[in-house]
Design a protein around this motif. Structure first.
Motif, short mmCIF file in Angstrom:
data_model
loop_
_atom_site.label_atom_id
_atom_site.label_comp_id
_atom_site.label_asym_id
_atom_site.label_seq_id
_atom_site.Cartn_x
_atom_site.Cartn_y
_atom_site.Cartn_z
N UNK A 140 0.83 -1.21 0.00
CA UNK A 140 0.00 0.00 0.00
C UNK A 140 0.86 1.25 0.00
N UNK A 141 1.96 1.22 0.76
CA UNK A 141 2.88 2.36 0.81
C UNK A 141 3.54 2.58 -0.55
N UNK A 145 3.19 5.88 -2.91
CA UNK A 145 4.36 6.65 -3.34
C UNK A 145 4.41 6.78 -4.86
N UNK A 146 4.03 5.71 -5.56
CA UNK A 146 4.12 5.73 -7.03
C UNK A 146 3.05 6.63 -7.64
N UNK A 147 1.89 6.71 -7.00
CA UNK A 147 0.76 7.47 -7.56
C UNK A 147 0.58 8.84 -6.93
N UNK A 148 1.34 9.14 -5.88
CA UNK A 148 1.16 10.42 -5.19
C UNK A 148 -0.11 10.46 -4.38
N UNK A 149 -0.51 9.31 -3.86
CA UNK A 149 -1.79 9.18 -3.18
C UNK A 149 -1.89 10.02 -1.91
N UNK A 154 2.86 15.07 -5.67
CA UNK A 154 3.99 14.33 -5.11
C UNK A 154 4.86 13.66 -6.16
N UNK A 155 4.31 13.34 -7.33
CA UNK A 155 5.11 12.60 -8.32
C UNK A 155 5.69 13.51 -9.40
N UNK A 156 5.38 14.81 -9.35
CA UNK A 156 5.92 15.71 -10.36
C UNK A 156 7.43 15.89 -10.17
N UNK A 160 10.80 8.50 -11.32
CA UNK A 160 10.28 7.43 -12.17
C UNK A 160 8.82 7.54 -12.53
N UNK A 161 7.91 7.71 -11.56
CA UNK A 161 6.48 7.74 -11.89
C UNK A 161 6.12 8.81 -12.92
N UNK A 162 6.65 10.00 -12.77
CA UNK A 162 6.31 11.07 -13.71
C UNK A 162 6.91 10.80 -15.09
#
Length: 532
Positions: A140-141, A145-149, A154-156, A160-162
């Motif tokens: 879940x963590x 972190x990957x989606x900026x939940x 948060x991911x900008x 990697x995610x962005x």
């Protein structure tokens, strides 16, 4: 007026694979299992409502879209607004067709974001980065972190995610720029066979899991199948309007009915190209992937390892929290996990491309733009919408709001409008004759009655029940009992113990601006069409 099309399908197989590719997407392998396993609206009641909706609205309206789309193409129109303009022959016709532009482009706003999650998770799984042990909180963590939940924006940046999001966004427009045959058709002809092959490999692996933990014989693959398929709480479930709305919306979502996609794709057919068998084949391929593959891979595997509580957490929880934990618990799990998320990514790409083509068709046809101009303008529009979803990532509030108004309500309304336009503007008899022009098989005659009477009544009744429960109920009693904390209606208007969400309001306001901008473009397009 008939005009020569600058682009089109190179073969009958090409259009069938493209429509199947549009239909087979994240809805098959994430949305359907998530809804079927949902503790509020899932289980046997949902599946009953789903199959009823498939037979009396899904397949019939699919044939309607194929028929109207091909007819519109023979009149020189490829966009949904243009096709409705040709059918209705009144000023308001093109505005009804406007939903066929707004809906696919609106769904793309968040769909391509989820698509980037799939690519990122495939990469991380193959590299071993998703094997986080047995602690559910770790998965879940990682997802948060990957989606900026947990925090907006948060991911900008250059993480990697962005980068995955930017890469996927650009990839879609590179492919769509290549056109129908060299872009969409090429990708679907190769992507669909690969997708099915991967799904079959995963299905064999899941069906051979047996009982992973011998000390817990109740947790088996077969009990997982029973959890999803065995009827329970049927009476209570079928009396809930939300179950029927979710089932009908899922049918529309999974078949791409009401998107404006099929009607656009079919417009590139020739007058005597078959639409009956083609529509049935594309529908059958989608249902095989959804029920026969998607439903039998995700839920049974999650149930066998983690039990009923794990599979009832919703679409994203099942796909990105539970299944990585499942793959981590099996031999060579990083490979099977990587294959699963690769499968999701391929399914997502073939679908997201189909969401762009209706927009491209309208911009080229209505505004007179060339391919480069239409791709550039649509890229700017979608970049703004996607940025809204990526930036306001906390709690996935923006994503959920767009999905509700566009993915649930919008698609449902468009499907309902399609059946009414077919019956009362185009004409049932005329439509029935048009559908069988060049048909290789005949539609069973019972569907003529269903198209004329059952489908409109069914859709109208479901939507009326939904409005009475969720809108009229709120106005009259102002109780929170009819809502859950994630209801976008309550997020916008507020309610007892639930303050209105600024993000939900901003997202809804952006959707209104997008609809208004689209209406202005329709006005300009109408002048071009009236001058023909």
């Amino acid at each position: 007026m008939t005009t020569k099309q600058p682009d089109g399908w190179s073969s009958k197989l090409g259009v069938i694979m493209a429509v199947a590719g549009s239909a087979v997407g994240l809805g098959n392998f994430l949305r359907f299992p998530g809804l079927a396993a949902d503790k509020e609206t899932g289980g046997g009641a949902f599946l009953i409502a789903y199959f009823i909706s498939l037979l009396i609205v899904g397949l019939p309206i699919c044939w309607v879209e194929w028929t109207l789309g091909r007819f519109g193409g023979t009149q020189g129109y490829n966009s949904s607004p243009g096709i409705f303009h040709a059918i209705v022959r009144k000023p308001w016709g093109k505005y009804v067709g406007l939903l066929g532009f707004i809906i696919p482009v609106g769904v793309y706003f968040y769909y391509v974001v989820i698509e980037s999650w799939c690519l990122g998770y495939a990469w991380n799984s193959f590299s071993g980065g998703l094997d986080l042990g047995k602690d559910p909180a770790a998965y879940a963590t990682a997802f948060a972190a990957f989606t900026g939940l947990k925090a907006d924006g948060a991911i900008l940046g250059f993480g990697g995610p962005f980068l995955f999001f930017v890469g996927v966004f650009v990839l879609n427009f590179v492919i769509i720029y290549r056109g129908i045959s060299r872009g969409i058709e090429f990708i679907c002809k190769w992507g669909m066979p690969v997708l099915i092959l991967i799904a079959l490999i995963l299905l064999v692996r899941v069906m051979t899991l047996g009982t992973p933990d011998p000390t817990k014989p109740e947790l088996s693959v077969w009990n997982g199948l029973g959890y999803m398929w065995n009827p329970h709480d049927i009476g209570q479930g079928l009396s809930n309007p939300a179950v029927w709305l979710k089932a009908a919306s899922q049918v529309f979502f999974t078949l791409s009915v009401g998107f404006g996609v099929i009607i656009t794709y079919a417009s590139y057919l020739k007058k005597n190209d078959d639409v009956v068998l083609s529509g049935l084949t594309a529908t059958a391929a989608n249902e095989f992937c959804e029920v026969g593959l998607g439903g039998m891979i995700t839920v049974p595997a999650a149930f066998a390892f983690l039990g009923a509580s794990a599979v009832a957490g919703g679409t994203f929880a099942l796909g990105f929290n539970v299944l990585p934990q499942v793959f981590a618990g099996m031999p060579y799990g990083h490979l099977f996990g990587g294959l699963f998320f690769t499968l999701l990514f391929i399914a997502a790409v073939t679908s997201s491309l189909s969401m762009l083509q209706p927009g491209i068709a309208f911009l080229e046809e209505g505004l007179g733009l060339d391919r480069r101009g239409s791709v550039t303008l649509l890229g700017l529009i979608t970049a703004v919408g996607c940025t809204l979803v990526v930036w306001f990532s906390e709690g996935l509030k923006a994503l959920s709001t767009v999905d509700f108004w566009i993915g649930d309500i919008g698609i449902f309304l468009q499907g309902t409008l399609l059946i009414y336009i077919f019956n009362f503007a185009f004409g049932t008899e005329r439509g029935w004759t048009e559908a069988h022009q060049g048909a290789e098989i005949r539609i069973p005659r019972v569907f003529k009655f269903i198209l004329r009477w059952v489908s409109p009544a069914y859709l109208t009744a479901i939507f009326a029940m939904f409005v009475l429960k969720n809108v009229a109920g709120w106005n009259l009693s102002f109780t929170a009992a009819a809502f859950t904390p994630t209801d976008p209606i309550l997020d916008i208007v507020g309610g007892p113990g639930h303050p209105a969400s600024g993000v939900a309001r901003l997202t809804a306001f952006f959707l209104l601006l997008f609809a208004g901008f689209s209406a202005l473009m329709i006005q300009r397009a109408g002048k071009r069409w009236d001058a023909r």
